[in-house]
Scaffold this motif. Structure first.
Motif, PDB file in Angstrom:
ATOM      1  N   TRP A 159     -13.107  15.360  24.869  1.00 25.20           N
ATOM      2  CA  TRP A 159     -12.334  15.187  26.100  1.00 25.20           C
ATOM      3  C   TRP A 159     -11.389  16.364  26.257  1.00 25.20           C
ATOM      4  O   TRP A 159     -10.746  16.805  25.297  1.00 25.20           O
ATOM      5  N   GLY A 182      -8.470  14.364  29.125  1.00 32.00           N
ATOM      6  CA  GLY A 182      -8.964  13.017  29.366  1.00 32.00           C
ATOM      7  C   GLY A 182     -10.315  12.934  30.034  1.00 32.00           C
ATOM      8  O   GLY A 182     -10.786  11.834  30.330  1.00 32.00           O
ATOM      9  N   LYS A 221     -15.043   6.728  27.388  1.00 33.49           N
ATOM     10  CA  LYS A 221     -14.732   7.155  28.760  1.00 33.49           C
ATOM     11  C   LYS A 221     -15.522   6.356  29.788  1.00 33.49           C
ATOM     12  O   LYS A 221     -15.016   6.049  30.863  1.00 33.49           O
TER      13      LYS A 221
END
Length: 174
Positions: A69, A72, A130
């Motif tokens: 990531w 994020g 995610k």
């Protein structure tokens, strides 16, 4: 003119851009590195920081074994230049559960035997976490679609989907 090969090769200057200093923030920690601008994030993580959880599978962005990531968002570390990550937060599998406890997704992969050789596992887990955060785990078809960038050569897909469903059902966005 006869040229001595070893002497000729010693006189050839190094090619490529010179190393430049940069600071990478990886798993909440700042690292000062000297890297050529063309070094991939994956190579910086594995070769310079010894964070070897992310794997070099294809080095072409097609297998997903190197998924990490950046700020994020899922990225393929093999296609991302390390220099572009300066000033951004990089998270690897080693930083997924910094308190020493397994992340629920890591535990679900163990519980569901969602890996065989284990080579793709770090990338699969990083994408799966995610996937849940993005809200793309409604059913198996949606899970398969949004995990399609992560290839498992051992074909553990049914167990991977089961692990994702377990975490989805237990805690949503853990």
């Amino acid at each position: 003119m006869d040229v001595d090969a070893p002497a000729a090769s010693a006189a050839v200057p190094a090619r490529g851009p010179a190393e430049v200093p940069l600071v990478l923030t990886v798993n909440g920690r700042d690292y000062v590195l000297e890297l050529e601008p063309r070094v991939s994030l994956l190579d910086a993580l594995r070769e310079h920081l010894q964070l070897t959880g992310s794997k070099k599978g294809c080095d072409q962005g097609t297998c997903g074994a190197c998924t990490v990531w950046v700020d994020g968002r899922r990225v393929l570390a093999c296609l991302t230049l390390a220099a572009t990550c300066e000033g951004r937060a990089v998270t690897t599998i080693e930083g997924l559960a910094p308190d020493g406890q397994l992340h629920p997704m890591q535990q679900a992969f163990i519980d569901r035997d969602a890996f065989q050789c284990g080579y793709c596992t770090a990338g699969q887990i990083m994408s799966a976490v995610k996937l849940l955060e993005e809200g793309h785990a409604g059913d198996d078809a949606e899970i398969a679609e949004f995990m399609s960038g992560n290839i498992c050569r051992c074909a553990a897909y049914p167990n991977i989907r089961a692990a994702i469903r377990d975490v989805r059902d237990a805690c949503g966005e853990c």
